[in-house]
Write a protein that holds these residues in place. Structure first.
Motif, PDB file in Angstrom:
ATOM      1  N   ARG A   6      65.428 118.135  61.466  1.00 17.07           N
ATOM      2  CA  ARG A   6      64.213 118.306  61.592  1.00 17.07           C
ATOM      3  C   ARG A   6      63.578 119.607  60.839  1.00 17.07           C
ATOM      4  NH1 ARG A   6      63.365 119.713  68.035  1.00 17.07           N
ATOM      5  NH2 ARG A   6      64.740 121.296  67.353  1.00 17.07           N
ATOM      6  N   SER A   8      62.098 122.108  62.025  1.00 21.80           N
ATOM      7  CA  SER A   8      61.993 123.388  62.814  1.00 21.80           C
ATOM      8  C   SER A   8      61.309 124.343  62.478  1.00 21.80           C
ATOM      9  CB  SER A   8      63.488 123.425  63.128  1.00 21.80           C
ATOM     10  OG  SER A   8      64.106 122.431  63.769  1.00 21.80           O
ATOM     11  N   VAL A  10      58.408 125.079  63.901  1.00 17.74           N
ATOM     12  CA  VAL A  10      57.214 125.263  64.822  1.00 17.74           C
ATOM     13  C   VAL A  10      57.463 126.811  65.521  1.00 17.74           C
ATOM     14  CG1 VAL A  10      56.444 124.437  67.088  1.00 17.74           C
ATOM     15  CG2 VAL A  10      57.033 122.926  65.270  1.00 17.74           C
ATOM     16  N   LEU A 220      59.674 119.951  71.977  1.00 21.80           N
ATOM     17  CA  LEU A 220      60.151 121.175  71.219  1.00 21.80           C
ATOM     18  C   LEU A 220      61.739 121.229  71.195  1.00 21.80           C
ATOM     19  CD1 LEU A 220      57.702 123.845  72.461  1.00 21.80           C
ATOM     20  CD2 LEU A 220      57.808 122.581  70.360  1.00 21.80           C
ATOM     21  N   VAL A 224      63.424 114.140  66.568  1.00 16.45           N
ATOM     22  CA  VAL A 224      61.964 113.737  66.345  1.00 16.45           C
ATOM     23  C   VAL A 224      62.006 112.191  66.433  1.00 16.45           C
ATOM     24  CG1 VAL A 224      60.440 113.250  64.091  1.00 16.45           C
ATOM     25  CG2 VAL A 224      61.443 115.486  64.635  1.00 16.45           C
ATOM     26  N   SER A 231      56.681 115.045  68.958  1.00 14.72           N
ATOM     27  CA  SER A 231      57.839 115.527  68.223  1.00 14.72           C
ATOM     28  C   SER A 231      57.711 115.693  66.706  1.00 14.72           C
ATOM     29  CB  SER A 231      59.012 115.265  68.647  1.00 14.72           C
ATOM     30  OG  SER A 231      59.243 113.563  68.217  1.00 14.72           O
ATOM     31  N   HIS A 234      57.495 118.850  64.258  1.00 11.95           N
ATOM     32  CA  HIS A 234      58.626 119.686  63.503  1.00 11.95           C
ATOM     33  C   HIS A 234      58.899 119.164  61.909  1.00 11.95           C
ATOM     34  CE1 HIS A 234      60.453 121.089  67.064  1.00 11.95           C
ATOM     35  NE2 HIS A 234      60.224 120.137  67.674  1.00 11.95           N
ATOM     36  N   THR A 235      58.250 118.106  61.629  1.00 11.36           N
ATOM     37  CA  THR A 235      58.311 117.889  60.248  1.00 11.36           C
ATOM     38  C   THR A 235      57.181 118.509  59.156  1.00 11.36           C
ATOM     39  OG1 THR A 235      56.991 115.986  60.388  1.00 11.36           O
ATOM     40  CG2 THR A 235      58.966 115.509  60.810  1.00 11.36           C
ATOM     41  N   ARG A 260      61.191 129.975  67.625  1.00 11.76           N
ATOM     42  CA  ARG A 260      61.248 128.713  67.060  1.00 11.76           C
ATOM     43  C   ARG A 260      62.219 127.937  67.555  1.00 11.76           C
ATOM     44  NH1 ARG A 260      59.920 129.071  60.652  1.00 11.76           N
ATOM     45  NH2 ARG A 260      58.210 130.823  60.774  1.00 11.76           N
TER      46      ARG A 260
END
Length: 261
Positions: A6, A8, A10, A220, A224, A231, A234-235, A260
């Motif tokens: 991911r 990641s 976010v 979260l 993914v 999900s 995340h990308t 995060r």
């Protein structure tokens, strides 16, 4: 794609109450939209239509920095075979909650025309220019827009598609007070695809309530996966997820403190 693959990126913001979370999300969206309008003549925004978005939309709509005459608004899904004037029609719901100045710029999904033709037309609307901002939520089963678990291609080349609604998604509409009974909830809808929404410059996600806690945690902290369409955020490189304390109850303490995944 596994967890380690991911992006990641976010950012998670947890507020004590639903009102505070919606207000914080509205400010984040307003900051992003004001920045776009300072850099270019017009902006294009895609909105979700759901009770979780009300305070966010109210806060965004009251921000004096936003010149709504320069904003084109789209929405990410709507029911088929529902009167466009029905209060649960997502286009009507959104129009009723956008500021008056924004309503001329709202390009609605048409519900009373041939669905295949509307898929083509609205795909052209989405493709007409870059999307600057997407304001979305997460369903109780992890859907975004009406991209349902197990019936979603995270790399779908299409921008809009016709879908059958999962029973869980239909029940959510009743539980949120949008329909009196599940037999009155339409069974099919048009929805933007996941790639159509992830093409946006910025994503602001608002999720409220304990009924969403499991979906939030899966989104979260899990991989993914098309089994949890949300999900896919995340990308993306610029995502902020605003939660109230109830929606964050199943997250690790490190995320409930803001951070995060």
């Amino acid at each position: 794609m596994s967890v380690v693959d991911r992006a990641s990126t976010v950012n998670v913001v947890v507020s004590h109450t639903a009102e505070a979370a919606g207000t914080a999300a509205g400010r984040t969206a307003a900051d992003a939209l004001a920045k776009v309008l300072a850099e270019q003549p017009r902006a294009r925004v895609i909105f979700a239509s759901a009770p979780s978005q009300e305070q966010m939309l109210r806060t965004l709509g009251q921000d004096p920095r936003i010149d709504w005459s320069r904003v084109t608004s789209l929405h990410m899904d709507d029911y088929l075979e529902l009167d466009p004037a029905h209060p649960a029609s997502f286009g009507t719901w959104l129009s009723d909650r956008l500021p008056t100045a924004a309503r001329p710029g709202l390009n609605r999904i048409r519900q009373d025309v041939d669905p295949d033709g509307e898929v083509r037309r609205y795909s052209e609307v989405v493709a007409a220019g870059p999307i600057d901002l997407v304001c979305l939520g997460i369903g109780v089963n992890g859907h975004i827009a009406f991209n349902e678990p197990g019936d979603t291609d995270l790399t779908d080349p299409a921008l809009v598609r016709k879908v059958a609604l999962a029973a869980t998604s239909r029940r959510q509409q009743v539980d949120e007070g949008l329909f009196p009974s599940i037999d009155q909830v339409p069974t099919h809808a048009l929805t933007l695809t996941v790639p159509a929404m992830l093409a946006a410059r910025t994503i602001v996600c608002t999720v409220l309530g304990e009924t969403k806690a499991e979906a939030v945690a899966s989104t979260l902290t899990g991989p993914v996966s098309a089994e949890v369409p949300a999900s896919a955020v995340h990308t993306h490189s610029d995502v902020v997820v605003h939660l109230d304390a109830a929606a964050a109850t199943e997250l690790p303490q490190s995320l409930r403190s803001g951070g995060r995944p």
